[in-house]
Design a protein around this motif. Structure first.
Motif, PDB file in Angstrom:
ATOM      1  N   GLU A   2       0.853  -1.177   0.000  1.00 22.26           N
ATOM      2  CA  GLU A   2       0.000   0.000   0.000  1.00 22.26           C
ATOM      3  C   GLU A   2       0.891   1.228   0.000  1.00 22.26           C
ATOM      4  O   GLU A   2       1.917   1.248   0.654  1.00 22.26           O
ATOM      5  N   ALA A   3       0.472   2.207  -0.773  1.00 20.72           N
ATOM      6  CA  ALA A   3       1.250   3.445  -0.837  1.00 20.72           C
ATOM      7  C   ALA A   3       0.322   4.596  -1.170  1.00 20.72           C
ATOM      8  O   ALA A   3      -0.637   4.443  -1.920  1.00 20.72           O
ATOM      9  N   GLU A   4       0.621   5.725  -0.589  1.00 20.62           N
ATOM     10  CA  GLU A   4      -0.095   6.946  -0.936  1.00 20.62           C
ATOM     11  C   GLU A   4       0.710   7.668  -2.003  1.00 20.62           C
ATOM     12  O   GLU A   4       1.931   7.755  -1.916  1.00 20.62           O
ATOM     13  N   VAL A   5       0.007   8.142  -3.020  1.00 28.55           N
ATOM     14  CA  VAL A   5       0.673   8.893  -4.085  1.00 28.55           C
ATOM     15  C   VAL A   5      -0.006  10.251  -4.209  1.00 28.55           C
ATOM     16  O   VAL A   5      -1.192  10.390  -3.890  1.00 28.55           O
ATOM     17  N   PRO A   6       0.734  11.246  -4.662  1.00 27.25           N
ATOM     18  CA  PRO A   6       0.123  12.560  -4.855  1.00 27.25           C
ATOM     19  C   PRO A   6      -1.057  12.472  -5.831  1.00 27.25           C
ATOM     20  O   PRO A   6      -1.058  11.650  -6.754  1.00 27.25           O
ATOM     21  N   GLU A   7      -2.036  13.326  -5.624  1.00 30.28           N
ATOM     22  CA  GLU A   7      -3.255  13.299  -6.433  1.00 30.28           C
ATOM     23  C   GLU A   7      -2.961  13.429  -7.925  1.00 30.28           C
ATOM     24  O   GLU A   7      -3.562  12.727  -8.741  1.00 30.28           O
ATOM     25  N   ALA A   8      -2.041  14.303  -8.298  1.00 28.68           N
ATOM     26  CA  ALA A   8      -1.719  14.488  -9.721  1.00 28.68           C
ATOM     27  C   ALA A   8      -1.166  13.203 -10.332  1.00 28.68           C
ATOM     28  O   ALA A   8      -1.514  12.837 -11.462  1.00 28.68           O
ATOM     29  N   LEU A   9      -0.322  12.493  -9.596  1.00 30.64           N
ATOM     30  CA  LEU A   9       0.232  11.238 -10.082  1.00 30.64           C
ATOM     31  C   LEU A   9      -0.860  10.178 -10.196  1.00 30.64           C
ATOM     32  O   LEU A   9      -0.932   9.440 -11.183  1.00 30.64           O
ATOM     33  N   MET A  13      -2.067   8.238 -13.569  1.00 31.79           N
ATOM     34  CA  MET A  13      -2.138   6.777 -13.657  1.00 31.79           C
ATOM     35  C   MET A  13      -3.511   6.338 -14.145  1.00 31.79           C
ATOM     36  O   MET A  13      -3.622   5.472 -15.029  1.00 31.79           O
ATOM     37  N   ARG A  14      -4.572   6.927 -13.603  1.00 32.70           N
ATOM     38  CA  ARG A  14      -5.926   6.583 -14.020  1.00 32.70           C
ATOM     39  C   ARG A  14      -6.136   6.881 -15.496  1.00 32.70           C
ATOM     40  O   ARG A  14      -6.727   6.080 -16.230  1.00 32.70           O
ATOM     41  N   HIS A  15      -5.645   8.039 -15.942  1.00 29.35           N
ATOM     42  CA  HIS A  15      -5.775   8.416 -17.344  1.00 29.35           C
ATOM     43  C   HIS A  15      -5.030   7.410 -18.236  1.00 29.35           C
ATOM     44  O   HIS A  15      -5.553   6.965 -19.262  1.00 29.35           O
ATOM     45  N   PHE A  16      -3.808   7.071 -17.854  1.00 32.40           N
ATOM     46  CA  PHE A  16      -3.021   6.113 -18.630  1.00 32.40           C
ATOM     47  C   PHE A  16      -3.748   4.782 -18.734  1.00 32.40           C
ATOM     48  O   PHE A  16      -3.851   4.201 -19.824  1.00 32.40           O
ATOM     49  N   LEU A  17      -4.255   4.278 -17.623  1.00 33.07           N
ATOM     50  CA  LEU A  17      -4.946   2.983 -17.619  1.00 33.07           C
ATOM     51  C   LEU A  17      -6.226   3.027 -18.453  1.00 33.07           C
ATOM     52  O   LEU A  17      -6.579   2.039 -19.114  1.00 33.07           O
TER      53      LEU A  17
END
Length: 58
Positions: A2-9, A13-17
């Protein structure tokens, strides 16, 4: 893991997927970690293999 990532990242990632349905979140993170490790000096053959597979199979 589990990891928290910055919202922009996370949004990137969501856009890429969304644009690349052949990928899933686990492949993306695994590829990113292998790339980071390989480019920063890892000598583990499994890391190198995963890195190269990610480059040439997509």
């Amino acid at each position: 893991m589990e990891a928290e990532v910055p919202e922009a990242l996370f949004q990137s990632m969501r856009h890429f997927l969304k644009e690349h349905p052949q990928w899933d979140q686990y492949q993306l993170v695994s590829s990113a970690v292998a790339s980071f490790l390989f480019q920063n000096g890892s000598t583990d053959k499994a890391v190198a293999q995963h890195y190269l597979n990610g480059i040439f199979s997509r």
